[in-house]
Every structure is written in structure tokens, then in C-alpha cells.
Design an enzyme around this catalytic site. Structure first.
Site: not given
Length: 505
Positions: A111, A431
Site C-alpha cells: 500500500c 496502512h
């Protein structure tokens, strides 16, 4: 493949795709059990299924049954609006659906890379430079091909070729996770800086003798270091440096990005004084002497903590502006060169907004008609004529030295166009998500201010100030009103890297 899960005495069928990361399987389990992912434990060969587990080592087989442990919460709610298939959409709905930019699939803790690629995508001179340069260093052809693929589809792209090139060129991004299963999470800011550094050989599309990164993305600073107290005892020293980003250091008193940047440019340090013959304190003052068209700001949210042996996140809420005036951090000389255009651009922007409001009001009063009479001002001039005059005026105000410097900001006035956020408590976990302003993808004047766009369409485009949220391959519209939720203040998504674009007319 079709597998089974056993939960609360029930056996349920679930599809397992070994090409997708374990998080995708967990989400599928959640859909049928209602057990939130954060409370879910799936027992597999070797223990509990983790987000970085390797399916090859687990070796699942069709029909295999996995035990799921965890208390179910509220089951997923059906969508508020019924699902509409493409073939059932009206023309306008279809156009809007197909206009959403493509996302990037997560290939296992990637990510950080996906968010970075989406943020850099809003820099048009980069696309032009990649498409015209003869340079072929690390990552250059792979990034060019990736962006070319993303322009041709609205489907999600699997960036495997670029990922392999990234790990080969920069081995730090090939680091394995602590458990040895899969690749480790990486720092998106480090990825951003390293990817841009790999593009340093790329020549500028408008002048092959210039380098794209140096011209369009790098600023220059001057630094004065002088003895604290009686500075007359020792002459100050001066240095200059080219920089890719401005840093916003966050202290217990930092509430605004602009303040954090300004404070970062005024620091103290201790070193040996040749005049005094012992350690002494010095004041170091930094001023910006060149501003690029695309300015990167790094919110320094991670600091090394020796007690836990990792970089910990600074959770403090720090507000960032959608419009940033950088003149307060420039040298007096640069400020004098940029001030005339800076002030006039503010006035022009206000005038355009007011004229747009009047036109939209006129159209509303007559049922949305688009006659040419509605698209003129009180003096009877069409909007495109007014804007042509505004551009000509700005051209005349630009300082000759600044105008000759390809890729330099003419005004020091910036609009926010992209953000990379981090969610979690540490840089090597959590994330990353990318955000980009919708206009960067749909407004032709973003690419070329002189683009021929009819006034009605232009009004619609400029009135839309929403953003796109790139959560790997999940792309959605993110309302402008929610940007404030990215200021930080906890473990939720907080702005980490911001990309500003110098305002143009």
C-alpha cells in the site's frame, strides 16, 4: 477455489483466491460470519492466518475446512442504494462510473507504493517527461509503462512489474517481515523520495538539456549559521542546498502545517566554536530561494524510540491548508520577485469564483439553459475572453528571472492536489492510502490552462472540489468537506506526504 469455514457450530462455504492476500480472504469470511476482521482468528497450517502469511506455505486445498474463532458483530448491511449494473445506467451515470481512475492491487504490504504512485500521478510534467525522455535508468521505463496502462482502463492494475523493478533497484523495499512470511511494510515517504530520486536522469519534455525533477520538483534553500548571543565574536557561515521537500516537524505546540514548516527553518545546534575554543550554541536560519511548480511537504510524523526499537507515530492533530502561501518562508529577494503575481492571482481567483456564482444563478433561474448570454459578465465579455486577458496580464507581471527558470513557481501560491496518509501507530505497520483532487483527472485546464473548454462545462468542473480516495484497488469519491478528518489526532488516517501545485491561470 471453494473452501469451507467452521464458525459457531456452522459450516459455511467461502471462495479463497490464493492470488489475493490473506486480508481478502478475511474480508470474505467477515461477509458470511459477521466477525470483524480485527477480532477474527482463522486457524491454518502452522497457526493463525496473518496478513503477511504465504498461501504457498499454507497450501490450501479445494474443499478444505478452516476453523474461525471470534465473536460476530453486526452483519454487513445491504447497500443503501440498490446495485446498478453498467448496462442499466443512463448515459450520464455511465460516463461518471467509467471516469473513475484505476486503482492498484495490493501485492502484500504494498500500500505504501500504491499510495505513492497515485500521488505522483497528478504531476503532468512528469508524465510528459517520462514519455519523451531517452533516459532508461532504474524504474523509469517501468513507471512510464505503468502510468500508460492506468490511462487506458478504469479496471484495477496489478503493478507487479514496477514492484519487481523497485525491489531490484532499491533492495530496502525487498525486506522480509519479522516473521519471515512475506515482505515487510515500508515507509511511504521513503518510497516517495526514493522513486523521485530514481527519476533524476529524466530530461524535461520542453528542454532536453534540463532535468525534470530538478526543474519541476526541487527547491533551493540558503542557510545562515551564526553564534548565538554575541554574533560579532565569529562571522556567520552560509551554505546553499537543493531540496526535494519541505519538512513540517511536529512538536507539542504545532497546530498548523505552515507553523511547523516555519519553525523547522529556524533551529539551534551545538558545535565547537573556533573563536571561543569550546562548544557553543548556534542559530541556524533557513530561507527558500527557489520554489518549484510542484512542492512536496513531509509531515514528520515518525520518530525513533529506543525503548521499543522502532519508529513511533506522532499522533498530534495538525491542520493542513488546501491553499498554501509559501512567501513567508522565502528570502527577501525571492519574495520581491513573486509578490506581484501572488497578489494578483488571489484577486483573479476571487473574481472567477464570483462570476461563476452569477452564471450558475442565471442558469438556475431559467431552468438550466446554456445560451451565450448567460456566459458573459456585466460588460458583455465572454469568460474565455476575460481569462485570456488575465493570462496575458500575469505573463506581464512575472519576473523575467523567474520566467526563464523552467518549472519554477511564478507566485509561491499553491493548491493542494495530492495526499498520502498513514493509518496506524508505526511506520513499519499500518496502512497507507492515496488521495488526489478530481480536477487533476477531469479538468482539461489542469493539464493546459489554455485548453478550449466551453464555459458551462468549465463551471461544472471548477465547482467540483471533491477528491478521489485510492485505497489500493478500491477507488471512491472523497468529499472535500472530509479533508479535515485527515489532520491526525489518533491512529486513524493522517496526512503524511502532501503535494502542492503552483497556481496558474
Amino acid at each position: 477455489m471453494d473452501v469451507n469455514i467452521k464458525h459457531a457450530g456452522k459450516t459455511l462455504a467461502v471462495v479463497l483466491d490464493v492470488e489475493q492476500p490473506p486480508s481478502a480472504f478475511k474480508d470474505a469470511v467477515y461477509q458470511v460470519t459477521g466477525v470483524p476482521v480485527e477480532r477474527m482468528k482463522i486457524m491454518v497450517k502452522g497457526g493463525v492466518l496473518k496478513d503477511d502469511s504465504d498461501w504457498k506455505k499454507i497450501g490450501p486445498k479445494p474443499g478444505q475446512t478452516f476453523m474461525v474463532i471470534g465473536a460476530a458483530g453486526e452483519l454487513p448491511k445491504p447497500p443503501e442504494k440498490p446495485v446498478t449494473f453498467l448496462e442499466d445506467m443512463e448515459d450520464q451515470e455511465l460516463a461518471e462510473a467509467l471516469a473513475i481512475p484505476s486503482g492498484l492491487k495490493n501485492l502484500g504490504n504494498t500500500c505504501y507504493m500504491n499510495a505513492t504512485i497515485q500521488a505522483l500521478r497528478v504531476i503532468p510534467p512528469m508524465q510528459a517527461a517520462l514519455n519523451t525522455t531517452s533516459a532508461s535508468g532504474s524504474l523509469i521505463p517501468q513507471l512510464r509503462d505503468l502510468y500508460s496502462s492506468m490511462l487506458k482502463t478504469t479496471d484495477s492494475i496489478t503493478p507487479l512489474t514496477f514492484l519487481q523493478a523497485l525491489r531490484q533497484a532499491l533492495p530496502q523495499f525487498a525486506e522480509q517481515s519479522r516473521g519471515g512470511l512475506g515482505y515487510a511494510q515500508q515507509d511511504a515517504e521513503e518510497a516517495y523520495s526514493q522513486i523521485v530520486n530514481c527519476l533524476r536522469p529524466v530530461t524535461d519534455a520542453s528542454d532536453a538539456n534540463k532535468k525534470f525533477v530538478e526543474q519541476w520538483m526541487m527547491g533551493e534553500i540558503s542557510r545562515e549559521t551564526k553564534l548565538e548571543g554575541d554574533a560579532s565574536l565569529e562571522p556567520p557561515t552560509f551554505s546553499t542546498e537543493k531540496v526535494l521537500k519541505l519538512e513540517c516537524h511536529i512538536s507539542i505546540t504545532t497546530n498548523y502545517m505552515a507553523t511547523g514548516i516555519a519553525n523547522s527553518l529556524q533551529t539551534t545546534l551545538t558545535k565547537r566554536s573556533p573563536a571561543l575554543g569550546h562548544e557553543a550554541s548556534y542559530v541556524q536560519t533557513t530561507r527558500v530561494t527557489r520554489l518549484p511548480s510542484f512542492l512536496t511537504v513531509h509531515m514528520v510524523r515518525f520518530a525513533w524510540r529506543a525503548d521499543v526499537g522502532r519508529k513511533a507515530k506522532i499522533m498530534r492533530k495538525v491542520k493542513f491548508p488546501t491553499t498554501y502561501d509559501a512567501l513567508e518562508i522565502t528570502s527577501d529577494e525571492l519574495k520581491a520577485r513573486l509578490m506581484p503575481v501572488n497578489r494578483r492571482l488571489v484577486e483573479i481567483d476571487k473574481g472567477r469564483a464570483e462570476r461563476r456564482k452569477i452564471r450558475l444563478r442565471k442558469r438556475g433561474l431559467v431552468g438550466g439553459g446554456d445560451t451565450a448570454a448567460m456566459d458573459v459578465d456585466d460588460q458583455g465579455e465572454p469568460e474565455d475572453v476575460i481569462r485570456a486577458k488575465e493570462r496575458e496580464e500575469i505573463e506581464g507581471l512575472v519576473d523575467p528571472v523567474v520566467k526563464a527558470d523552467i518549472g519554477a513557481s511564478w507566485s509561491g501560491l499553491y493548491d493542494l492536489v495530492a495526499i498520502v496518509t498513514h493509518k496506524g501507530a508505526a511506520a513499519d505497520s499500518g496502512h497507507y492510502i492515496g488521495f488526489a483532487k478530481k480536477s487533476a483527472f477531469h479538468d482539461p485546464t489542469y493539464l493546459d490552462p489554455k485548453a478550449n473548454v466551453d464555459t458551462k462545462t468549465l463551471d461544472i468542473l471548477e465547482a467540483d472540489e471533491d477528491w478521489y480516495k485510492f485505497d489500493d484497488d478500491k477507488v471512491s469519491v472523497f468529499p472535500k468537506e472530509k479533508l479535515g478528518t485527515l489532520d491526525g489526532g489518533g491512529e486513524d488516517s493522517a496526512a503524511y506526504v502532501l503535494v502542492y501545485r503552483s497556481r496558474v491561470v
